[in-house]
Design an enzyme around this catalytic site. Structure first.
Site, mmCIF file in Angstrom:
data_model
loop_
_atom_site.group_PDB
_atom_site.id
_atom_site.type_symbol
_atom_site.label_atom_id
_atom_site.label_comp_id
_atom_site.label_asym_id
_atom_site.label_seq_id
_atom_site.Cartn_x
_atom_site.Cartn_y
_atom_site.Cartn_z
ATOM 1 C CG ASN A 1 7.964 -4.049 0.968
ATOM 2 O OD1 ASN A 1 8.570 -3.847 -0.070
ATOM 3 N ND2 ASN A 1 6.867 -4.793 1.030
ATOM 4 C CD GLU B 1 3.401 -7.309 5.799
ATOM 5 O OE1 GLU B 1 3.902 -6.230 6.137
ATOM 6 O OE2 GLU B 1 3.308 -7.677 4.614
ATOM 7 C CB SER C 1 -1.698 0.868 8.184
ATOM 8 O OG SER C 1 -2.304 0.623 6.927
ATOM 9 N N GLY D 1 5.527 -0.433 4.819
ATOM 10 C CA GLY D 1 5.408 -0.076 3.410
ATOM 11 C C GLY D 1 5.356 1.434 3.248
ATOM 12 N N GLY D 2 4.155 1.969 3.109
ATOM 13 C CA GLY D 2 3.950 3.386 2.784
ATOM 14 C C GLY D 2 4.785 4.356 3.606
#
Ligand code: PGA
Length: 264
Positions: free
Chosen positions: A17, A175, A221, A241-242
């Site tokens: 994402n 999440e 994370s 994500g990151g």
């Protein structure tokens, strides 16, 4: 770390994402680096959700790779006077397979409520796409002992009354909001507890066969260093994500997750 691959029938889905990151040029550069790294990966499905502006380019570059194209959001009407919105048929035309629905950032920053999430989810199914439904508790809710109540409320609002056939296709991303973008990952025990709860709730409403088909991802994370241990019995992949913005890191997560399971 799992010494032995965890046997299961569901193929894990590792989804990137990208959120509001990467221009078209940056998306292209990512794929040039990423695709060779995952060419030999088996046993896990990969999906990439770029911003809307990069969907077309990413879709073209993913053609014939076996990697799925995903969108980060959608509106529920097929067309009309909805300035700024994107419809399911528009996503389909670009080759999307998955659509993220109800991400906590949409719920919190853009005031999406359970009813809106439900309408979007139904529209996604109606147009032959597969929703990745995000659910998860905030830190406050967790501290108040309300994790299961929140997960049940979000899941019930999204799927109650839908056909078992649709629900079996669903991907649910567990999440915990406190783990998103914070560097604070849920423990494998917490991830498993959430995923197990979600699956058992689906079993109650839709039966064992449907519950066995639903894929439940963990998100929050996820990194190459923790991806393997997070693939517990009821966790079928990750929403990243990151760490998905970096081709090396995302490829590392894909490989670790694929190595953690064996599909029967
Ligand atoms: P993160 O985001 O990996 O940066 O924590 C996960 C997500 O929001 O899906």
């Amino acid at each position: 770390m799992n010494a032995n691959p965890n046997p299961r029938t569901r193929r894990p889905l590792i989804a990137a994402n990208w959120k509001m990151h990467k221009t078209v040029a940056e998306a292209r550069a990512f794929l040039e680096a990423f695709l060779p790294l995952v060419r030999d990966v088996q046993g896990a499905e990969i999906a990439i959700a770029p911003p809307f502006t990069a969907l077309q380019t990413v879709g073209e570059l993913l053609r014939d790779t076996g990697i799925a194209l995903a969108a980060q959001d959608v509106f529920y009407e097929p067309q009309g006077a909805y300035t700024g919105e994107i419809s399911p048929p528009m996503l389909r035309e670009l080759g999307c397979r998955y659509v993220i629905v109800g991400h906590s950032e949409r719920r919190q920053l853009f005031r999406e409520d359970d009813a809106l999430v439900r309408r979007k989810l139904e529209a996604v199914f109606e147009h032959g796409l597969v929703p990745i439904l995000c659910v998860g508790e905030t830190l406050e809710e967790r501290r108040a002992g309300r994790t299961e109540a929140v997960l049940e409320r979000q899941l019930r609002a999204a799927v109650e009354g839908l056909s078992a056939e649709w629900v079996g296709e669903l991907v649910v991303a567990y999440e915990p909001v406190w783990a998103i973008g914070t560097g604070e990952t849920a423990s494998p025990q917490d991830a498993e507890a959430g995923a197990k709860f979600l699956r058992s709730w689906i079993r109650e409403l839709f039966g064992a066969g449907t519950a066995e088909r639903v894929r439940v991802q963990y998100g929050g994370s996820v990194k190459p260093e923790n991806a393997r241990e997070l693939m517990t019995e009821n966790v079928d992949g990750a929403l990243v994500g990151g760490a998905s913005l970096d081709p090396q890191k995302f490829a590392g997560i894909v490989k670790e997750a694929a190595a953690a399971v064996s599909i029967s």
